[in-house]
Design a protein around this motif. Sequence first.
Motif: not given
Length: 306
Positions: A13-38
Motif C-alpha cells: 500500500l502507498l501510505e503517508d502519515s494519514g488523513r486527519v480531520g475527517f473522522q466526524h464524517l466517518g472517514i478513518t485516518t489510515g496511514g502507516p501501521m508502524d509509525e516508528h519504521a515509517f
Amino acid sequence: MSFDVLNPGMLTLLEDSGRVGFQHLGITTGGPMDEHAFYWANRLLGNAPDTNMLEITFGQLQLKANATTSIALTGADLSATLNDKPISPWLTYAIQPNDVIALGMPKQGLRAYLAVKGGFNAPEKLGSCSTVKREKLGGLKGNGEPIKQGDVLSFAPTTQHSEQRTPRWAIPDYDAPLELGVMPAYQHGSFTHDAQMTFFTSPYEVSQNIDRMGYRLSGAEVKSSLDGIISEGIAFGAIQIPNDGQPIVLMKDRQTIGGYPKIGCLSSLGAGQLSQRRPGQIVTFKPMDVADAEVERRLFNRVMFG
C-alpha cells in the motif's frame, strides 16, 4: 522516472502519515501501521516526515527501477534482495536503472517500509494519499486500491545518495517478548478488579484474524458489566472487549465509531509495535499512565523532528 511493479506481493500500500480531520464524517485516518519504521525511513533519506512510501505486508514485492534514485528500507526483515544480493532493513541504498528490488518471506516482523528520495507521485484525496481500500480513498490512483502488477510508481530521479543507517538503539527486535502499556479507557470502570487483573496478568496470542482494521487476540476471557454501549468515537490503539471476552485492538483502518466496551487504549507507538507481530506471537499488557505515553511520544518526536 519510475519503478515498474513486477509483483505486488501479498499486500503493498502507498501510505503517508494519514488523513486527519475527517473522522466526524466517518472517514478513518489510515496511514502507516508502524509509525516508528515509517518516520525512520523518511529521516534516513532526508525526506519531509509526511512523505509517502510503500508499506509491504508479508513480502513478495518485486520492483524494477527505470532511473537512478536512493531508497530506505525499514521495519520488518522480509528477506529483501537487490539484484539477488541480500540487503538488510534500516539502511539506505543507491538504486540504478534496471536494478531489481525483491522481498521474500518474513524473517522478523510483518511490515516493511520502502521509501524513495522525494516520495512517489500520487494524487491526494482529502489531503492524503494513504490507501484505505474500504473507503476507496488514496493509493496510486486515488481509488483505494493496493499496488498491482503492472503499476508504475513514478518519482523524481536523483543521483544524490548518502549512506545512512538507523542507530542500533532505535532498531526494534520484533521477536522479543512484547509488553504493551494500556491507558484506561471510558468504560474501564465497567470491568471488575478481577477482570482487570486477568487482563493484565494473562498472555494473549495474536490470532489469524488480523488486518489494518484490527488485531484480534486470543487468551483469557475478560468480561464487562455492560452488554454494550452507545456507539462512540474510536482511537487508534483502543482495546475493545466484545461479548466473547477476547480483546480486539483497533488499528489504522478502524471504523470511526463502535459500540463495544473498551478496557483501555495503547499509545500509537505501542500499537505500532503490535502491528509487527505475526499470528502465534504472544503479547502481554501492563497499566500505563497517560503522562507516561505523552513523555514517550515527546521523546520520539524530538528524535524524529528535532
